[in-house]
Design a protein around this motif. Structure first.
Motif, PDB file in Angstrom:
ATOM      1  N   ARG A 410       0.835  -1.208   0.000  1.00 47.07           N
ATOM      2  CA  ARG A 410       0.000   0.000   0.000  1.00 47.07           C
ATOM      3  C   ARG A 410       0.868   1.255   0.000  1.00 47.07           C
ATOM      4  N   ALA A 434      -6.004  -4.595  -3.922  1.00 41.94           N
ATOM      5  CA  ALA A 434      -7.380  -4.529  -3.404  1.00 41.94           C
ATOM      6  C   ALA A 434      -8.025  -5.920  -3.419  1.00 41.94           C
ATOM      7  N   LEU A 437      -6.995  -7.809  -0.482  1.00 48.40           N
ATOM      8  CA  LEU A 437      -7.583  -7.289   0.747  1.00 48.40           C
ATOM      9  C   LEU A 437      -9.092  -7.494   0.812  1.00 48.40           C
ATOM     10  N   ASP A 439     -11.212  -6.029  -1.085  1.00 41.87           N
ATOM     11  CA  ASP A 439     -11.859  -4.741  -1.372  1.00 41.87           C
ATOM     12  C   ASP A 439     -12.349  -4.765  -2.822  1.00 41.87           C
ATOM     13  N   THR A 440     -13.539  -5.294  -3.017  1.00 41.17           N
ATOM     14  CA  THR A 440     -14.080  -5.457  -4.373  1.00 41.17           C
ATOM     15  C   THR A 440     -14.249  -4.119  -5.077  1.00 41.17           C
ATOM     16  N   GLY A 442     -12.681  -1.277  -4.460  1.00 45.91           N
ATOM     17  CA  GLY A 442     -11.381  -0.690  -4.744  1.00 45.91           C
ATOM     18  C   GLY A 442     -10.710  -1.347  -5.937  1.00 45.91           C
TER      19      GLY A 442
END
Length: 460
Positions: A410, A434, A437, A439-440, A442
């Protein structure tokens, strides 16, 4: 010009023009100087510099022998102070102390700011040692001493433009570079500076158009044409045109008819490595490139070349060859004194980078991060440009993502995106992080931004 007759001075001037244009005729012109006046001080100095500028170990060895013979036949008392500094600079570089050579050339241009040979060679030394400040200020420090009507002034602008770009002045670099090329259409170093400025500004379509419009000036007949084709391929890579990247690679960067010189092979390795990081299929190209590096049988001379040989071996799955090369350089650096610049360049940067490349090929991503993270602000110390060293920076990003070092990834991507918001690679890597993580949203946003930028990079 001591021991140099009128005709030889004319050939020296021709050689200087060829050097500034990166024309292959430079070698023949310098030989003509020495055929006419074998003891010409600046003729012999020029020949020594030519043996060094290609970063070829065998050329440097031949130049070292020839220059030693020249020095034995010259009385230092008969040589001018400027020539004496040139002789000392050439001898220092031939002995391996490239940094001292650069300092001596700086002493010359402080007192004799219109010595174009000292400026051109010093500028290349600053490039080989990755010194962005000197790339800018060695040239900037003499501009006021030049008449703008001087026929070589435009070439000075081309050098200054590259220094401005490496020092982060992208807009000014572009303008100065364009002005340089307007003066001399075949100033391939000036063209190269403009290409760098577009790269760093994320103006990939502008770069492709610029190179297309001036292809007759840079695409063949000079020592820089392969490198400028490499830049062309980088633009295509950002545009997502992997097919065209490989076409350029096969036609211009590396093929059966390639000369096999180090500065071209490192461009080929760097380009294929970027494709590997992007997950692209490069067919059997790695094997041929690794064979080309192996055929050279290089000893320790310039570690920037060595790292790209390691890339080729790892890309071809010849890990043993890569490790053997690194062990050889480690042993060499332990036997060689600190007066040889390549020792520090090897031990402090080259060896850890080479080991990181090997670790990446073995899937040891944590090791890659541990090796490269402490170096990311010192990579310039082993030479090259920001664009060239970005292959190593991308390797660190990819390793951090693969290793699950999410905070590191990051941070690295935040740095990259903040500095270069227009760069599809940065947004694609952000999307991959993403995904890791969960984070769909993102990931989707990163891919959308990358797609929009790739579309904008395509010339219509």
């Amino acid at each position: 010009m001591t021991y140099t007759g009128t005709d030889a001075v004319r050939r020296y001037d021709n050689a200087l023009d060829c050097l500034l244009l990166f024309r292959e005729d430079v070698t023949a012109e310098v030989r003509a100087v020495l055929a006419d006046c074998p003891r010409s001080v600046l003729g012999n100095v020029f020949q020594a510099y030519l043996g060094l500028l290609g970063t070829e170990e065998t050329d440097a060895a031949e130049a070292r022998t020839a220059f030693a013979g020249f020095r034995r036949g010259v009385d230092p008392a008969e040589v001018t102070p400027r020539e004496r500094l040139h002789v000392e600079a050439a001898a220092s570089w031939l002995d391996g102390d490239v940094h001292r050579a650069g300092r001596l050339l700086g002493e010359i241009t402080t007192v004799w700011p219109q010595d174009a040979l000292a400026l051109a060679v010093g500028h290349q030394i600053d490039f080989f040692t990755g010194n962005a400040v000197l790339l800018r200020d060695r040239i900037g420090g003499v501009l006021s001493a030049w008449d703008e009507a001087d026929p070589h002034y435009g070439f000075l602008l081309g050098m200054y433009a590259f220094g401005l770009e490496e020092a982060g002045h992208y807009g000014q670099s572009e303008q100065v570079g364009l002005a340089a090329v307007e003066r001399n259409a075949r100033d391939v170093w000036g063209i190269h500076a403009v290409v760098h400025a577009y790269e760093m500004q994320g103006r990939f379509a502008d770069g492709i158009r610029y190179l297309d419009e001036r292809s007759g000036d840079w695409a063949e007949g000079n020592y820089l044409n392969v490198h400028n084709w490499w830049h062309y391929a980088l633009y295509l890579l950002e545009a997502g045109r992997t097919d065209r990247v490989l076409e350029v690679y096969d036609a211009a960067v590396h093929h059966e008819g390639s000369a096999g010189v180090a500065m071209e092979l490192l461009d080929a390795a760097s380009l294929l490595w970027r494709l590997r990081l992007a997950g692209a299929d490069t067919g059997g190209r790695w094997a041929a490139l690794a064979d080309a590096w192996a055929a050279r049988r290089d000893g320790a001379y310039y570690v920037f070349n060595d790292v790209h040989a390691v890339m080729a071996y790892v890309g071809a799955d010849r890990i043993a060859d890569a490790e053997r090369l690194l062990l050889d350089r480690q042993a060499w650096s332990g036997r060689t004194g600190p007066e040889v610049s390549n020792v520090a360049m090897t031990t402090e940067v080259g060896l850890p980078v080479g080991r990181a490349i090997v670790a990446y090929g073995q899937g040891k991503y944590d090791d890659v991060v541990d090796l490269l993270l402490p170096l990311r602000y010192r990579l310039h110390a082993f030479g090259g440009s920001h664009a060239q060293r970005d292959a190593v920076q991308r390797t660190l990003v990819e390793a951090a993502v693969h290793a699950g070092r999410h905070d590191v990834a990051r941070t690295l991507l935040s740095e990259r995106i903040s500095l270069r918001p227009v760069c599809p690679y940065n947004w694609q890597a952000q999307a991959r992080l993403a995904d890791r993580l969960g984070d769909t949203a993102g990931a989707a946003a990163g891919r959308l931004r990358a797609a929009e930028q790739m579309s904008a990079a395509r010339v219509r």
